[in-house]
Design a protein around this motif. Structure first.
Motif, PDB file in Angstrom:
ATOM      1  N   SER A 163       0.851  -1.185   0.000  1.00 31.62           N
ATOM      2  CA  SER A 163       0.000   0.000   0.000  1.00 31.62           C
ATOM      3  C   SER A 163       0.891   1.241   0.000  1.00 31.62           C
ATOM      4  N   LYS A 164       0.366   2.308  -0.569  1.00 31.97           N
ATOM      5  CA  LYS A 164       1.131   3.545  -0.669  1.00 31.97           C
ATOM      6  C   LYS A 164       0.195   4.729  -0.465  1.00 31.97           C
ATOM      7  N   THR A 165       0.610   5.656   0.407  1.00 25.94           N
ATOM      8  CA  THR A 165      -0.187   6.842   0.710  1.00 25.94           C
ATOM      9  C   THR A 165       0.668   8.081   0.544  1.00 25.94           C
ATOM     10  N   PHE A 166       0.131   9.079  -0.138  1.00 25.73           N
ATOM     11  CA  PHE A 166       0.786  10.372  -0.245  1.00 25.73           C
ATOM     12  C   PHE A 166       0.125  11.350   0.719  1.00 25.73           C
ATOM     13  N   GLU A 167       0.948  12.155   1.372  1.00 25.70           N
ATOM     14  CA  GLU A 167       0.433  13.209   2.240  1.00 25.70           C
ATOM     15  C   GLU A 167       0.263  14.485   1.417  1.00 25.70           C
ATOM     16  N   LYS A 168      -0.977  14.974   1.324  1.00 25.73           N
ATOM     17  CA  LYS A 168      -1.292  16.190   0.593  1.00 25.73           C
ATOM     18  C   LYS A 168      -1.844  17.231   1.562  1.00 25.73           C
ATOM     19  N   PRO A 169      -1.797  18.532   1.169  1.00 30.54           N
ATOM     20  CA  PRO A 169      -2.359  19.563   2.060  1.00 30.54           C
ATOM     21  C   PRO A 169      -3.818  19.299   2.425  1.00 30.54           C
ATOM     22  N   GLN A 170      -4.570  18.700   1.473  1.00 34.41           N
ATOM     23  CA  GLN A 170      -5.978  18.424   1.733  1.00 34.41           C
ATOM     24  C   GLN A 170      -6.208  17.106   2.468  1.00 34.41           C
ATOM     25  N   GLY A 171      -5.112  16.392   2.753  1.00 37.24           N
ATOM     26  CA  GLY A 171      -5.232  15.134   3.475  1.00 37.24           C
ATOM     27  C   GLY A 171      -4.481  14.009   2.799  1.00 37.24           C
ATOM     28  N   LYS A 172      -4.689  12.784   3.260  1.00 42.86           N
ATOM     29  CA  LYS A 172      -4.006  11.628   2.714  1.00 42.86           C
ATOM     30  C   LYS A 172      -4.670  11.161   1.418  1.00 42.86           C
ATOM     31  N   VAL A 173      -3.820  10.776   0.464  1.00 40.15           N
ATOM     32  CA  VAL A 173      -4.300  10.217  -0.791  1.00 40.15           C
ATOM     33  C   VAL A 173      -3.787   8.792  -0.886  1.00 40.15           C
ATOM     34  N   HIS A 174      -4.711   7.826  -0.927  1.00 40.88           N
ATOM     35  CA  HIS A 174      -4.340   6.421  -1.008  1.00 40.88           C
ATOM     36  C   HIS A 174      -4.105   6.062  -2.476  1.00 40.88           C
ATOM     37  N   VAL A 175      -2.852   5.844  -2.832  1.00 44.29           N
ATOM     38  CA  VAL A 175      -2.479   5.599  -4.227  1.00 44.29           C
ATOM     39  C   VAL A 175      -2.550   4.112  -4.559  1.00 44.29           C
ATOM     40  N   LEU A 176      -2.031   3.273  -3.670  1.00 49.01           N
ATOM     41  CA  LEU A 176      -2.043   1.820  -3.863  1.00 49.01           C
ATOM     42  C   LEU A 176      -2.634   1.160  -2.621  1.00 49.01           C
ATOM     43  N   ALA A 177      -3.393   0.083  -2.846  1.00 49.27           N
ATOM     44  CA  ALA A 177      -4.036  -0.578  -1.713  1.00 49.27           C
ATOM     45  C   ALA A 177      -3.932  -2.092  -1.817  1.00 49.27           C
ATOM     46  N   ASP A 178      -3.174  -2.682  -0.918  1.00 47.90           N
ATOM     47  CA  ASP A 178      -3.111  -4.135  -0.728  1.00 47.90           C
ATOM     48  C   ASP A 178      -2.851  -4.897  -2.025  1.00 47.90           C
ATOM     49  N   LEU A 179      -1.738  -4.568  -2.691  1.00 45.24           N
ATOM     50  CA  LEU A 179      -1.345  -5.288  -3.907  1.00 45.24           C
ATOM     51  C   LEU A 179      -0.597  -6.559  -3.533  1.00 45.24           C
ATOM     52  N   ASN A 180      -0.975  -7.658  -4.179  1.00 44.53           N
ATOM     53  CA  ASN A 180      -0.323  -8.945  -3.955  1.00 44.53           C
ATOM     54  C   ASN A 180      -0.155  -9.665  -5.286  1.00 44.53           C
ATOM     55  N   PHE A 181       1.093  -9.898  -5.674  1.00 42.45           N
ATOM     56  CA  PHE A 181       1.353 -10.699  -6.871  1.00 42.45           C
ATOM     57  C   PHE A 181       2.809 -11.145  -6.865  1.00 42.45           C
ATOM     58  N   GLN A 182       3.090 -12.135  -7.693  1.00 47.04           N
ATOM     59  CA  GLN A 182       4.436 -12.695  -7.814  1.00 47.04           C
ATOM     60  C   GLN A 182       4.817 -12.768  -9.284  1.00 47.04           C
ATOM     61  N   VAL A 183       6.076 -12.487  -9.577  1.00 49.68           N
ATOM     62  CA  VAL A 183       6.594 -12.580 -10.943  1.00 49.68           C
ATOM     63  C   VAL A 183       7.744 -13.568 -10.942  1.00 49.68           C
ATOM     64  N   GLU A 184       7.617 -14.598 -11.758  1.00 46.68           N
ATOM     65  CA  GLU A 184       8.646 -15.624 -11.828  1.00 46.68           C
ATOM     66  C   GLU A 184       9.836 -15.151 -12.672  1.00 46.68           C
ATOM     67  N   PRO A 185      11.020 -15.712 -12.417  1.00 41.42           N
ATOM     68  CA  PRO A 185      12.189 -15.357 -13.232  1.00 41.42           C
ATOM     69  C   PRO A 185      11.932 -15.602 -14.715  1.00 41.42           C
ATOM     70  N   GLY A 186      12.244 -14.614 -15.535  1.00 38.71           N
ATOM     71  CA  GLY A 186      12.092 -14.759 -16.975  1.00 38.71           C
ATOM     72  C   GLY A 186      10.710 -14.452 -17.504  1.00 38.71           C
ATOM     73  N   GLU A 187       9.776 -14.101 -16.636  1.00 38.74           N
ATOM     74  CA  GLU A 187       8.426 -13.745 -17.098  1.00 38.74           C
ATOM     75  C   GLU A 187       8.414 -12.357 -17.715  1.00 38.74           C
ATOM     76  N   PHE A 188       7.449 -12.137 -18.606  1.00 42.76           N
ATOM     77  CA  PHE A 188       7.184 -10.814 -19.161  1.00 42.76           C
ATOM     78  C   PHE A 188       5.772 -10.441 -18.725  1.00 42.76           C
ATOM     79  N   ILE A 189       5.681  -9.430 -17.869  1.00 38.61           N
ATOM     80  CA  ILE A 189       4.414  -8.978 -17.321  1.00 38.61           C
ATOM     81  C   ILE A 189       4.119  -7.574 -17.846  1.00 38.61           C
ATOM     82  N   THR A 190       2.872  -7.326 -18.238  1.00 37.08           N
ATOM     83  CA  THR A 190       2.463  -5.960 -18.549  1.00 37.08           C
ATOM     84  C   THR A 190       1.392  -5.527 -17.562  1.00 37.08           C
TER      85      THR A 190
END
Length: 256
Positions: free
Chosen positions: A13-40
């Motif tokens: 998860s990622k949150t930015f602090e802004k003058p108007q308050g917190k902005v939640h940019v990312l929330a509970d991301l879960n994934f795995q990338v294997e060696p040699g994979e091409f992910i978009t």
């Protein structure tokens, strides 16, 4: 399969602090990338795609959760992660070969040999002594890719590297990138707004939703290379991705 360079993103998860308050940019991301994979990764503007890449690259370390490459936490930039920006960011006072070498000396026989090989790989023979002002946008991006590959990264992160290019050049560089991936077996994660590009390149397509950014769907692309955009298999996956986008948009409207 070895786990020495598996990328694991857990509860990110990622949150930015802004003058108007917190902005939640990312929330509970879960994934795995294997060696040699091409992910978009595709998704609407503002869903945090570039922020996610910067975290994996170690350029942003202020987040919650865990991001590891192998058994090591990513908490700073390093040679294990290469990064390609949308703008090529070449040094205008250096030639192609010197831009690729960057802080390494071309007088070193090993560096010289690797630079020469990469110039051939990215199809820039004859332009070794050209300056960035003498190159097209596509050629400049190939120099940037070669520079990143010279460091032998375990994972190459590409943030819309072809977004500003015309369709012909973009298609050409997609094929160049696939050639590099197949030759080097480097794990690649590419952010794009182009659905066709995402399917043409990837083993899996991660679809993100916005506000906050989260992974809504992961679509496997079980098509052999080289791929044809006009094939029935390609079009079937394209339709599936479009349907997933429509479902994501529908859920966003419901939640509002």
């Amino acid at each position: 399969m070895t786990t020495s360079n598996v990328l694991q993103v857990s509860s990110l998860s990622k949150t930015f602090e802004k003058p108007q308050g917190k902005v939640h940019v990312l929330a509970d991301l879960n994934f795995q990338v294997e060696p040699g994979e091409f992910i978009t990764i595709i998704g609407p503007s503002g869903c945090g795609k570039s922020t996610l890449l910067k975290i994996i690259a170690g350029l942003d370390v202020h987040y919650q959760g865990s991001v590891t490459l192998g058994h090591a936490k990513i908490d700073k930039p390093g040679r294990r992660q290469g990064f390609i920006f949308q703008e090529h960011r070449l040094f205008p006072w250096l030639t192609v070969e010197k831009n690729i070498a960057a802080d390494l000396s071309l007088k070193d026989p090993e560096v010289r040999a690797k630079v020469d090989a990469l110039i051939s790989t990215v199809r820039l023979q004859g332009f070794e002594n050209a300056y960035p002002r003498e190159l097209s946008g596509g050629m400049s991006q190939r120099v940037a890719i070669a520079r990143a590959l010279l460091r032998n990264p375990e994972i190459l992160l590409l943030d819309e590297p072809f977004g500003a290019l015309d369709a012909f050049t973009r298609n050409h560089l997609q094929n160049v990138l696939l050639d590099i991936w197949q030759q080097n077996k480097t794990t690649m994660i590419l952010v794009t707004h182009d659905i066709d590009e995402s399917i043409y390149l990837a083993n899996r397509v991660l679809i993100m939703d916005a506000k906050p950014g989260r992974i809504s769907r992961i679509v496997p692309v079980d098509l052999p290379y080289p791929r044809k955009r006009s094939s029935s298999g390609f079009q079937a996956i394209r339709q599936k991705v479009m349907q997933e986008f429509e479902q994501v948009e529908h859920m966003r409207r419901v939640e509002r």
